[in-house]
Design a protein around this motif. Sequence first.
Motif, short mmCIF file in Angstrom:
data_model
loop_
_atom_site.label_atom_id
_atom_site.label_comp_id
_atom_site.label_asym_id
_atom_site.label_seq_id
_atom_site.Cartn_x
_atom_site.Cartn_y
_atom_site.Cartn_z
N VAL A 1 2.04 6.69 -6.95
CA VAL A 1 1.00 7.63 -7.38
C VAL A 1 1.47 9.07 -7.19
O VAL A 1 1.32 9.92 -8.07
CB VAL A 1 -0.32 7.37 -6.62
CG1 VAL A 1 -1.31 8.50 -6.83
CG2 VAL A 1 -0.93 6.05 -7.07
N VAL A 2 2.06 9.36 -6.04
CA VAL A 2 2.56 10.71 -5.76
C VAL A 2 3.66 11.08 -6.75
O VAL A 2 3.70 12.19 -7.28
CB VAL A 2 3.05 10.82 -4.30
CG1 VAL A 2 3.82 12.11 -4.07
CG2 VAL A 2 1.87 10.73 -3.34
N TRP B 1 2.11 11.60 -10.22
CA TRP B 1 1.31 12.82 -10.21
C TRP B 1 2.22 14.05 -10.26
O TRP B 1 1.93 15.01 -10.95
CB TRP B 1 0.48 12.86 -8.94
CG TRP B 1 -0.67 13.85 -8.96
CD1 TRP B 1 -0.76 15.00 -9.68
CD2 TRP B 1 -1.86 13.77 -8.20
NE1 TRP B 1 -1.94 15.63 -9.41
CE2 TRP B 1 -2.64 14.89 -8.50
CE3 TRP B 1 -2.34 12.85 -7.28
CZ2 TRP B 1 -3.86 15.12 -7.91
CZ3 TRP B 1 -3.56 13.08 -6.71
CH2 TRP B 1 -4.31 14.20 -7.02
N THR C 1 2.56 1.71 -3.41
CA THR C 1 1.60 2.16 -4.41
C THR C 1 1.31 3.65 -4.24
O THR C 1 1.27 4.40 -5.23
CB THR C 1 0.30 1.35 -4.31
OG1 THR C 1 0.62 -0.03 -4.47
CG2 THR C 1 -0.70 1.78 -5.35
N ALA C 2 1.12 4.07 -3.00
CA ALA C 2 0.87 5.49 -2.74
C ALA C 2 2.08 6.33 -3.17
O ALA C 2 1.91 7.41 -3.74
CB ALA C 2 0.58 5.71 -1.26
N GLY C 3 3.27 5.83 -2.92
CA GLY C 3 4.47 6.55 -3.34
C GLY C 3 4.57 6.68 -4.85
O GLY C 3 4.94 7.74 -5.37
N THR D 1 0.83 -1.21 0.00
CA THR D 1 0.00 0.00 0.00
C THR D 1 0.86 1.26 0.00
O THR D 1 0.60 2.21 -0.75
CB THR D 1 -0.94 0.00 1.22
OG1 THR D 1 -1.72 -1.20 1.18
CG2 THR D 1 -1.83 1.21 1.22
N LEU D 2 1.90 1.28 0.83
CA LEU D 2 2.77 2.45 0.89
C LEU D 2 3.54 2.65 -0.41
O LEU D 2 3.70 3.78 -0.88
CB LEU D 2 3.74 2.33 2.06
CG LEU D 2 3.12 2.48 3.45
CD1 LEU D 2 4.17 2.22 4.52
CD2 LEU D 2 2.52 3.85 3.61
#
Length: 58
Positions: free
Chosen positions: A33-34, A37, A29-31, A26-27
């Motif tokens: 995405v950031v 972006w 994936t979030a990284g 999860t972490l």
Amino acid sequence: MKTLLSGVRTRFRDERGDVPGWVLVTLMTAGLVVLLWGVAGPALTNLFQQAITSVSGI
């Protein structure tokens, strides 16, 4: 009844061991995405504004 409960306990005990792996996924994936972006955000904003301008004729 005891065997059913012991089977359920064993299954939950086995499932709990994988939580750190899911947290890591999860972490990461979030990284990603950031990061994406941050890199593609301005280009996508510009593309969107150009599309709106061409459609509205302003």
